[in-house]
Design a protein around this motif. Structure first.
Motif, PDB file in Angstrom:
ATOM      1  N   LEU A  70      37.703  20.852  51.373  1.00  0.00           N
ATOM      2  CA  LEU A  70      38.207  19.497  51.604  1.00  0.00           C
ATOM      3  C   LEU A  70      39.362  19.179  50.662  1.00  0.00           C
ATOM      4  CD1 LEU A  70      34.839  17.519  51.891  1.00  0.00           C
ATOM      5  CD2 LEU A  70      36.296  18.307  53.762  1.00  0.00           C
ATOM      6  N   ILE A  71      39.438  19.909  49.547  1.00  0.00           N
ATOM      7  CA  ILE A  71      40.420  19.626  48.504  1.00  0.00           C
ATOM      8  C   ILE A  71      41.429  20.758  48.385  1.00  0.00           C
ATOM      9  CG2 ILE A  71      40.689  19.446  45.987  1.00  0.00           C
ATOM     10  CD1 ILE A  71      38.133  17.892  45.854  1.00  0.00           C
ATOM     11  N   ASP A  72      42.702  20.395  48.323  1.00  0.00           N
ATOM     12  CA  ASP A  72      43.773  21.335  48.005  1.00  0.00           C
ATOM     13  C   ASP A  72      43.811  21.463  46.488  1.00  0.00           C
ATOM     14  OD1 ASP A  72      46.157  22.599  47.372  1.00  0.00           O
ATOM     15  OD2 ASP A  72      47.319  21.577  48.911  1.00  0.00           O
ATOM     16  N   THR A  73      43.294  22.557  45.966  1.00  0.00           N
ATOM     17  CA  THR A  73      43.137  22.715  44.519  1.00  0.00           C
ATOM     18  C   THR A  73      44.466  22.639  43.782  1.00  0.00           C
ATOM     19  OG1 THR A  73      41.240  24.150  44.979  1.00  0.00           O
ATOM     20  CG2 THR A  73      42.076  24.141  42.730  1.00  0.00           C
ATOM     21  N   VAL A  74      45.499  23.235  44.330  1.00  0.00           N
ATOM     22  CA  VAL A  74      46.816  23.204  43.681  1.00  0.00           C
ATOM     23  C   VAL A  74      47.299  21.767  43.543  1.00  0.00           C
ATOM     24  CG1 VAL A  74      49.240  23.878  43.919  1.00  0.00           C
ATOM     25  CG2 VAL A  74      47.439  25.518  44.475  1.00  0.00           C
ATOM     26  N   ALA A  75      47.133  20.972  44.597  1.00  0.00           N
ATOM     27  CA  ALA A  75      47.572  19.576  44.564  1.00  0.00           C
ATOM     28  C   ALA A  75      46.752  18.765  43.561  1.00  0.00           C
ATOM     29  CB  ALA A  75      47.467  18.961  45.956  1.00  0.00           C
ATOM     30  N   VAL A  76      45.467  19.048  43.470  1.00  0.00           N
ATOM     31  CA  VAL A  76      44.603  18.326  42.527  1.00  0.00           C
ATOM     32  C   VAL A  76      45.004  18.628  41.086  1.00  0.00           C
ATOM     33  CG1 VAL A  76      42.272  18.344  41.560  1.00  0.00           C
ATOM     34  CG2 VAL A  76      42.601  17.913  43.986  1.00  0.00           C
ATOM     35  N   ILE A  77      45.314  19.886  40.811  1.00  0.00           N
ATOM     36  CA  ILE A  77      45.759  20.243  39.448  1.00  0.00           C
ATOM     37  C   ILE A  77      47.043  19.505  39.097  1.00  0.00           C
ATOM     38  CG2 ILE A  77      46.696  22.141  38.062  1.00  0.00           C
ATOM     39  CD1 ILE A  77      44.640  23.980  39.426  1.00  0.00           C
ATOM     40  N   ALA A  78      47.963  19.423  40.037  1.00  0.00           N
ATOM     41  CA  ALA A  78      49.209  18.691  39.800  1.00  0.00           C
ATOM     42  C   ALA A  78      48.934  17.214  39.544  1.00  0.00           C
ATOM     43  CB  ALA A  78      50.153  18.859  40.988  1.00  0.00           C
ATOM     44  N   ALA A  79      47.994  16.631  40.290  1.00  0.00           N
ATOM     45  CA  ALA A  79      47.659  15.211  40.112  1.00  0.00           C
ATOM     46  C   ALA A  79      46.972  14.958  38.772  1.00  0.00           C
ATOM     47  CB  ALA A  79      46.781  14.742  41.267  1.00  0.00           C
ATOM     48  N   LEU A  80      46.170  15.909  38.322  1.00  0.00           N
ATOM     49  CA  LEU A  80      45.545  15.785  37.004  1.00  0.00           C
ATOM     50  C   LEU A  80      46.600  15.862  35.901  1.00  0.00           C
ATOM     51  CD1 LEU A  80      42.434  18.073  37.591  1.00  0.00           C
ATOM     52  CD2 LEU A  80      42.322  15.635  36.989  1.00  0.00           C
ATOM     53  N   LYS A  81      47.549  16.779  36.046  1.00  0.00           N
ATOM     54  CA  LYS A  81      48.596  16.942  35.041  1.00  0.00           C
ATOM     55  C   LYS A  81      49.493  15.711  34.950  1.00  0.00           C
ATOM     56  CE  LYS A  81      50.763  20.903  34.867  1.00  0.00           C
ATOM     57  NZ  LYS A  81      51.499  22.120  35.348  1.00  0.00           N
ATOM     58  N   ILE A 116      33.445  18.138  40.684  1.00  0.00           N
ATOM     59  CA  ILE A 116      33.232  18.962  41.878  1.00  0.00           C
ATOM     60  C   ILE A 116      31.989  19.838  41.717  1.00  0.00           C
ATOM     61  CG2 ILE A 116      35.629  18.981  42.676  1.00  0.00           C
ATOM     62  CD1 ILE A 116      35.988  21.721  41.333  1.00  0.00           C
ATOM     63  N   ASP A 117      31.174  19.830  42.753  1.00  0.00           N
ATOM     64  CA  ASP A 117      30.017  20.723  42.820  1.00  0.00           C
ATOM     65  C   ASP A 117      30.309  21.878  43.765  1.00  0.00           C
ATOM     66  OD1 ASP A 117      27.245  21.418  42.269  1.00  0.00           O
ATOM     67  OD2 ASP A 117      26.794  20.768  44.321  1.00  0.00           O
ATOM     68  N   VAL A 118      31.495  21.840  44.363  1.00  0.00           N
ATOM     69  CA  VAL A 118      31.936  22.865  45.318  1.00  0.00           C
ATOM     70  C   VAL A 118      33.384  23.205  44.995  1.00  0.00           C
ATOM     71  CG1 VAL A 118      30.360  22.255  47.187  1.00  0.00           C
ATOM     72  CG2 VAL A 118      32.498  21.003  46.943  1.00  0.00           C
ATOM     73  N   TYR A 119      33.782  24.398  45.403  1.00  0.00           N
ATOM     74  CA  TYR A 119      35.126  24.868  45.062  1.00  0.00           C
ATOM     75  C   TYR A 119      35.658  25.702  46.206  1.00  0.00           C
ATOM     76  CZ  TYR A 119      38.689  27.732  42.681  1.00  0.00           C
ATOM     77  OH  TYR A 119      39.849  28.392  42.348  1.00  0.00           O
ATOM     78  N   GLU A 120      36.939  25.576  46.479  1.00  0.00           N
ATOM     79  CA  GLU A 120      37.559  26.217  47.629  1.00  0.00           C
ATOM     80  C   GLU A 120      37.311  27.727  47.684  1.00  0.00           C
ATOM     81  OE1 GLU A 120      41.841  25.685  49.945  1.00  0.00           O
ATOM     82  OE2 GLU A 120      41.638  25.107  47.853  1.00  0.00           O
ATOM     83  N   GLN A 121      37.316  28.383  46.533  1.00  0.00           N
ATOM     84  CA  GLN A 121      37.120  29.837  46.473  1.00  0.00           C
ATOM     85  C   GLN A 121      35.794  30.177  45.803  1.00  0.00           C
ATOM     86  OE1 GLN A 121      39.282  31.663  48.082  1.00  0.00           O
ATOM     87  NE2 GLN A 121      40.667  29.953  48.465  1.00  0.00           N
ATOM     88  N   GLU A 122      34.782  29.376  46.043  1.00  0.00           N
ATOM     89  CA  GLU A 122      33.525  29.535  45.312  1.00  0.00           C
ATOM     90  C   GLU A 122      32.738  30.788  45.686  1.00  0.00           C
ATOM     91  OE1 GLU A 122      29.933  27.230  47.356  1.00  0.00           O
ATOM     92  OE2 GLU A 122      31.481  25.858  46.709  1.00  0.00           O
ATOM     93  N   SER A 123      32.977  31.354  46.848  1.00  0.00           N
ATOM     94  CA  SER A 123      32.156  32.478  47.302  1.00  0.00           C
ATOM     95  C   SER A 123      32.201  33.667  46.344  1.00  0.00           C
ATOM     96  CB  SER A 123      32.581  32.921  48.705  1.00  0.00           C
ATOM     97  OG  SER A 123      33.931  33.352  48.711  1.00  0.00           O
ATOM     98  N   ALA A 124      33.284  33.794  45.600  1.00  0.00           N
ATOM     99  CA  ALA A 124      33.401  34.906  44.655  1.00  0.00           C
ATOM    100  C   ALA A 124      32.750  34.597  43.304  1.00  0.00           C
ATOM    101  CB  ALA A 124      34.872  35.249  44.433  1.00  0.00           C
ATOM    102  N   LEU A 125      32.324  33.337  43.114  1.00  0.00           N
ATOM    103  CA  LEU A 125      31.828  32.917  41.809  1.00  0.00           C
ATOM    104  C   LEU A 125      30.411  32.365  41.836  1.00  0.00           C
ATOM    105  CD1 LEU A 125      34.985  30.980  40.488  1.00  0.00           C
ATOM    106  CD2 LEU A 125      34.224  33.255  39.777  1.00  0.00           C
ATOM    107  N   PHE A 126      30.169  31.413  42.706  1.00  0.00           N
ATOM    108  CA  PHE A 126      28.948  30.620  42.617  1.00  0.00           C
ATOM    109  C   PHE A 126      27.695  31.408  42.989  1.00  0.00           C
ATOM    110  CE2 PHE A 126      30.904  26.088  43.052  1.00  0.00           C
ATOM    111  CZ  PHE A 126      31.697  26.340  41.953  1.00  0.00           C
ATOM    112  N   PHE A 127      26.570  30.966  42.422  1.00  0.00           N
ATOM    113  CA  PHE A 127      25.228  31.497  42.629  1.00  0.00           C
ATOM    114  C   PHE A 127      24.991  32.816  41.899  1.00  0.00           C
ATOM    115  CE2 PHE A 127      26.257  29.117  46.604  1.00  0.00           C
ATOM    116  CZ  PHE A 127      25.422  28.028  46.362  1.00  0.00           C
ATOM    117  N   HIS A 128      25.922  33.211  41.028  1.00  0.00           N
ATOM    118  CA  HIS A 128      25.746  34.443  40.260  1.00  0.00           C
ATOM    119  C   HIS A 128      26.180  34.221  38.808  1.00  0.00           C
ATOM    120  CE1 HIS A 128      24.898  36.761  43.880  1.00  0.00           C
ATOM    121  NE2 HIS A 128      25.931  36.170  44.447  1.00  0.00           N
ATOM    122  N   ASP A 129      25.657  35.034  37.911  1.00  0.00           N
ATOM    123  CA  ASP A 129      25.974  34.940  36.484  1.00  0.00           C
ATOM    124  C   ASP A 129      27.220  35.778  36.183  1.00  0.00           C
ATOM    125  OD1 ASP A 129      26.110  34.880  33.738  1.00  0.00           O
ATOM    126  OD2 ASP A 129      24.116  35.713  33.393  1.00  0.00           O
TER     127      ASP A 129
END
Length: 332
Positions: free
Chosen positions: A238-249, A258-271
């Motif tokens: 739902l979120i364009d991560t690049v645009a959000v980083i620019a808005a934060l800056k 965020i409890d979810v992330y655009e590219q979470e499949s490579a990260l979440f649910f694992h240590d």
């Protein structure tokens, strides 16, 4: 019959075995930690059904392999189904069903926990006190009572979130292309542009579709009230991560939870604590002091996991008996 469960974790085994025993169900479940895709689908050999989660990939290539193995049922233990090629599943005559709503209060409560953690800086206060630092400078928050909160998506989870925030004394705005009548006592339905412009906090509770992908982008972020907080407990896309980083800056966006992330499949649910995380966007996000990230745990309560297991077995019963299934996914 045999069922192959992908992306399984110890808690999946715990609650599915609990449900299986309680039902005296003879299904044989093969638990696989790996994510389902075209390469791993072979693990479903000999199984009539697969059980999958949010980051499993059920595209045309994967479904072709599953069909060749004789798999005829796709059981999603989640509400979202953006990862399933429904048209291909229908072409193969596959039964596909989901868990449309499991303890919506669990996700709503997690959204509220993230809002208050960022707002009142309790995570930073906890770290300070452990070091003997009781200074309050840098921990200033705002009183939620009287603030305006925008709920984007007024389905079951959005409604549960609205009820909590109304209880805090917030003015609640809602936006949904298919408005729920149940929202009327909780707040006011408004166009998205008005919600973004007036809300001190914007909380996303939408499915991920072609229409909602990157609904939070450079344009919508610019339309938000300067310094507002954005919360996403739905789907990362739902979120364009690049645009959000620019808005934060630029300080246009005041805080992000965020409890979810655009590219979470490579990260979440694992240590990955012993690994080098080579996702540069994720790495940039974690450097902001006004960003809070959790690893897709909004659903993670005892009640929700029991409900997921129970409804998944109900869906499996529908497949085996050929009965009407209320949770059947539409053929596209």
């Amino acid at each position: 019959m045999k069922l192959a469960m992908f992306s399984s974790q110890p808690y999946d085994r715990r609650f599915f075995e609990e449900a299986r025993v309680a039902r005296s169900d003879a299904v044989e479940i093969h638990y696989h930690e790996t994510t389902l895709n075209a390469e791993t689908a072979v693990l479903a050999q000999g199984c009539a059904a697969v059980c999958v989660f949010v980051n499993d990939v059920l595209d045309a290539a994967t479904l072709e392999v599953l069909d060749g193995l004789g798999v005829k049922a796709l059981l999603l233990r989640c509400a979202g189904f953006n990862n399933v090629d429904l048209a291909t599943a229908a072409r193969y005559g596959m039964f596909a069903a989901r868990v449309p709503a499991y303890s919506p209060e669990a996700v709503a409560e997690h959204a509220l926990a993230m809002i208050q953690t960022l707002n009142r800086h309790t995570h930073r206060a906890w770290a300070r006190v452990r070091e003997g630092n009781f200074a309050l400078e840098g921990l200033l928050g705002m009183t939620l009572h009287g603030k305006t909160v925008g709920i984007v998506g007024t389905g079951k989870i959005g409604l549960a979130t609205a009820r909590i925030l109304k209880g805090f004394g917030c003015r609640v705005l809602g936006h949904d292309p298919y408005p729920s009548p149940a929202f009327a006592p909780l707040g006011t339905q408004v166009p998205l542009a008005q919600l973004l412009a007036e809300s001190d906090i914007v909380s996303l509770h939408c499915p991920l579709t072609d229409e909602t992908r990157h609904m939070i982008n450079a344009a919508t972020l610019a339309a938000m009230k300067p310094g507002a907080m954005l919360v996403n407990t739905s789907r990362g896309g739902l979120i364009d991560t690049v645009a959000v980083i620019a808005a934060l800056k630029s300080r246009q966006l005041g805080a992000l939870a965020i409890d979810v992330y655009e590219q979470e499949s490579a990260l979440f649910f694992h240590d990955h604590s012993g690994d080098i995380i080579d996702d540069d966007l994720f790495g940039r996000l974690v450097t902001f002091p006004n960003v809070l990230i959790t690893g897709h745990q909004g659903f993670f309560t005892i009640e929700a996991l029991r409900e997921i297991a129970s409804i998944t077995f109900d869906n499996l019963d529908c497949f085996r008996r050929g009965g009407v299934c209320a949770n059947l996914l539409p053929a596209l």
